[in-house]
Design a protein around this motif. Sequence first.
Motif, PDB file in Angstrom:
ATOM      1  N   MET A 156      93.706  42.683   0.023  1.00 51.79           N
ATOM      2  CA  MET A 156      92.561  42.536  -0.843  1.00 51.79           C
ATOM      3  C   MET A 156      93.062  41.988  -2.189  1.00 51.79           C
ATOM      4  SD  MET A 156      89.894  45.529  -2.077  1.00 51.79           S
ATOM      5  CE  MET A 156      89.374  45.875  -0.428  1.00 51.79           C
ATOM      6  N   THR A 157      92.392  40.982  -2.676  1.00 55.92           N
ATOM      7  CA  THR A 157      92.806  40.382  -3.949  1.00 55.92           C
ATOM      8  C   THR A 157      92.368  41.261  -5.113  1.00 55.92           C
ATOM      9  OG1 THR A 157      90.759  39.144  -4.284  1.00 55.92           O
ATOM     10  CG2 THR A 157      92.504  38.072  -2.969  1.00 55.92           C
ATOM     11  N   ARG A 158      92.965  41.009  -6.265  1.00 53.63           N
ATOM     12  CA  ARG A 158      92.592  41.761  -7.469  1.00 53.63           C
ATOM     13  C   ARG A 158      91.100  41.579  -7.761  1.00 53.63           C
ATOM     14  NH1 ARG A 158      94.175  44.259 -11.903  1.00 53.63           N
ATOM     15  NH2 ARG A 158      93.263  43.737 -13.915  1.00 53.63           N
ATOM     16  N   GLN A 159      90.612  40.354  -7.606  1.00 51.54           N
ATOM     17  CA  GLN A 159      89.199  40.084  -7.875  1.00 51.54           C
ATOM     18  C   GLN A 159      88.298  40.864  -6.922  1.00 51.54           C
ATOM     19  OE1 GLN A 159      88.195  38.489 -10.572  1.00 51.54           O
ATOM     20  NE2 GLN A 159      86.082  38.952 -10.067  1.00 51.54           N
ATOM     21  N   GLU A 160      88.664  40.929  -5.661  1.00 53.95           N
ATOM     22  CA  GLU A 160      87.872  41.697  -4.684  1.00 53.95           C
ATOM     23  C   GLU A 160      87.864  43.181  -5.044  1.00 53.95           C
ATOM     24  OE1 GLU A 160      88.444  39.056  -0.625  1.00 53.95           O
ATOM     25  OE2 GLU A 160      90.029  40.466  -1.193  1.00 53.95           O
ATOM     26  N   LYS A 161      89.007  43.691  -5.477  1.00 47.15           N
ATOM     27  CA  LYS A 161      89.084  45.092  -5.897  1.00 47.15           C
ATOM     28  C   LYS A 161      88.156  45.347  -7.082  1.00 47.15           C
ATOM     29  CE  LYS A 161      93.905  45.815  -4.526  1.00 47.15           C
ATOM     30  NZ  LYS A 161      95.265  46.094  -5.020  1.00 47.15           N
ATOM     31  N   ILE A 162      88.217  44.450  -8.056  1.00 47.67           N
ATOM     32  CA  ILE A 162      87.385  44.598  -9.254  1.00 47.67           C
ATOM     33  C   ILE A 162      85.906  44.565  -8.879  1.00 47.67           C
ATOM     34  CG2 ILE A 162      86.681  43.403 -11.373  1.00 47.67           C
ATOM     35  CD1 ILE A 162      89.698  42.690 -11.717  1.00 47.67           C
ATOM     36  N   GLU A 163      85.523  43.660  -8.003  1.00 48.55           N
ATOM     37  CA  GLU A 163      84.125  43.563  -7.589  1.00 48.55           C
ATOM     38  C   GLU A 163      83.680  44.810  -6.827  1.00 48.55           C
ATOM     39  OE1 GLU A 163      83.706  39.812  -5.575  1.00 48.55           O
ATOM     40  OE2 GLU A 163      84.177  38.687  -7.389  1.00 48.55           O
ATOM     41  N   MET A 164      84.556  45.366  -6.000  1.00 49.39           N
ATOM     42  CA  MET A 164      84.218  46.588  -5.274  1.00 49.39           C
ATOM     43  C   MET A 164      83.992  47.740  -6.241  1.00 49.39           C
ATOM     44  SD  MET A 164      86.433  48.928  -2.636  1.00 49.39           S
ATOM     45  CE  MET A 164      86.544  47.718  -1.346  1.00 49.39           C
ATOM     46  N   VAL A 165      84.904  47.886  -7.185  1.00 46.36           N
ATOM     47  CA  VAL A 165      84.784  48.970  -8.161  1.00 46.36           C
ATOM     48  C   VAL A 165      83.520  48.791  -9.002  1.00 46.36           C
ATOM     49  CG1 VAL A 165      85.831  50.015 -10.212  1.00 46.36           C
ATOM     50  CG2 VAL A 165      87.257  49.465  -8.224  1.00 46.36           C
TER      51      VAL A 165
ATOM     52  N   SER B 224      80.469  51.504  -9.230  1.00 47.34           N
ATOM     53  CA  SER B 224      80.543  52.314 -10.449  1.00 47.34           C
ATOM     54  C   SER B 224      79.387  52.085 -11.409  1.00 47.34           C
ATOM     55  CB  SER B 224      81.851  52.029 -11.185  1.00 47.34           C
ATOM     56  OG  SER B 224      81.834  50.733 -11.745  1.00 47.34           O
ATOM     57  N   GLY B 225      78.665  51.021 -11.196  1.00 52.00           N
ATOM     58  CA  GLY B 225      77.599  50.709 -12.139  1.00 52.00           C
ATOM     59  C   GLY B 225      78.105  50.014 -13.400  1.00 52.00           C
ATOM     60  N   ARG B 226      79.383  49.687 -13.428  1.00 52.35           N
ATOM     61  CA  ARG B 226      79.977  48.970 -14.558  1.00 52.35           C
ATOM     62  C   ARG B 226      80.044  47.487 -14.218  1.00 52.35           C
ATOM     63  NH1 ARG B 226      80.123  52.369 -18.880  1.00 52.35           N
ATOM     64  NH2 ARG B 226      80.893  54.384 -18.232  1.00 52.35           N
TER      65      ARG B 226
ATOM     66  N   GLU C  94      87.619  44.532 -15.399  1.00 56.93           N
ATOM     67  CA  GLU C  94      88.749  43.633 -15.674  1.00 56.93           C
ATOM     68  C   GLU C  94      89.459  44.038 -16.959  1.00 56.93           C
ATOM     69  OE1 GLU C  94      86.785  39.833 -15.732  1.00 56.93           O
ATOM     70  OE2 GLU C  94      87.336  39.416 -13.649  1.00 56.93           O
ATOM     71  N   ALA C  95      88.695  44.297 -18.016  1.00 56.39           N
ATOM     72  CA  ALA C  95      89.286  44.660 -19.302  1.00 56.39           C
ATOM     73  C   ALA C  95      89.991  46.013 -19.223  1.00 56.39           C
ATOM     74  CB  ALA C  95      88.210  44.685 -20.382  1.00 56.39           C
ATOM     75  N   LEU C  96      89.378  46.949 -18.542  1.00 55.99           N
ATOM     76  CA  LEU C  96      89.935  48.299 -18.431  1.00 55.99           C
ATOM     77  C   LEU C  96      91.250  48.312 -17.667  1.00 55.99           C
ATOM     78  CD1 LEU C  96      89.266  51.298 -19.066  1.00 55.99           C
ATOM     79  CD2 LEU C  96      88.200  51.403 -16.818  1.00 55.99           C
ATOM     80  N   THR C  97      91.357  47.463 -16.663  1.00 54.00           N
ATOM     81  CA  THR C  97      92.532  47.501 -15.789  1.00 54.00           C
ATOM     82  C   THR C  97      93.480  46.318 -16.010  1.00 54.00           C
ATOM     83  OG1 THR C  97      91.366  46.335 -14.007  1.00 54.00           O
ATOM     84  CG2 THR C  97      91.258  48.746 -14.005  1.00 54.00           C
ATOM     85  N   LYS C  98      93.275  45.574 -17.083  1.00 52.08           N
ATOM     86  CA  LYS C  98      94.047  44.353 -17.343  1.00 52.08           C
ATOM     87  C   LYS C  98      95.553  44.574 -17.202  1.00 52.08           C
ATOM     88  CE  LYS C  98      94.900  40.867 -20.841  1.00 52.08           C
ATOM     89  NZ  LYS C  98      94.667  40.468 -22.224  1.00 52.08           N
ATOM     90  N   ASP C  99      96.078  45.599 -17.816  1.00 56.19           N
ATOM     91  CA  ASP C  99      97.518  45.856 -17.792  1.00 56.19           C
ATOM     92  C   ASP C  99      97.870  47.098 -16.999  1.00 56.19           C
ATOM     93  OD1 ASP C  99      98.087  43.646 -19.459  1.00 56.19           O
ATOM     94  OD2 ASP C  99      97.517  44.820 -21.224  1.00 56.19           O
ATOM     95  N   ASN C 100      96.967  47.506 -16.102  1.00 53.92           N
ATOM     96  CA  ASN C 100      97.194  48.756 -15.380  1.00 53.92           C
ATOM     97  C   ASN C 100      96.722  48.624 -13.928  1.00 53.92           C
ATOM     98  OD1 ASN C 100      97.489  51.387 -14.548  1.00 53.92           O
ATOM     99  ND2 ASN C 100      96.669  52.266 -16.438  1.00 53.92           N
ATOM    100  N   GLU C 101      97.557  48.051 -13.100  1.00 56.24           N
ATOM    101  CA  GLU C 101      97.231  47.849 -11.682  1.00 56.24           C
ATOM    102  C   GLU C 101      97.069  49.185 -10.959  1.00 56.24           C
ATOM    103  OE1 GLU C 101      96.151  45.127  -8.795  1.00 56.24           O
ATOM    104  OE2 GLU C 101      96.711  44.726 -10.857  1.00 56.24           O
TER     105      GLU C 101
END
Length: 56
Positions: free
Chosen positions: A1-10, A14-16, A22-29
């Motif tokens: 799963m790509t980072r973008q797919e993960k972000i879209e799932m979350v 989450s309603g966010r 993206e901003a919240l997890t920018k430097d924290n995989e």
Amino acid sequence: MTRQEKIEMVAGTSGRTVRFIEALTKDNESLLNDMVTVAKLEIANETADQVFEAMA
């Protein structure tokens, strides 16, 4: 799963917004991976609830 797919799932569970995640997890995989785990559990619980309601 790509980072973008993960972000879209979350973002979808989450309603966010995607931008917020993206901003919240920018430097924290690791945080993103933890959030994906929670999102998958929420999806599984929703699916289980739907199955239970269908059987009732």
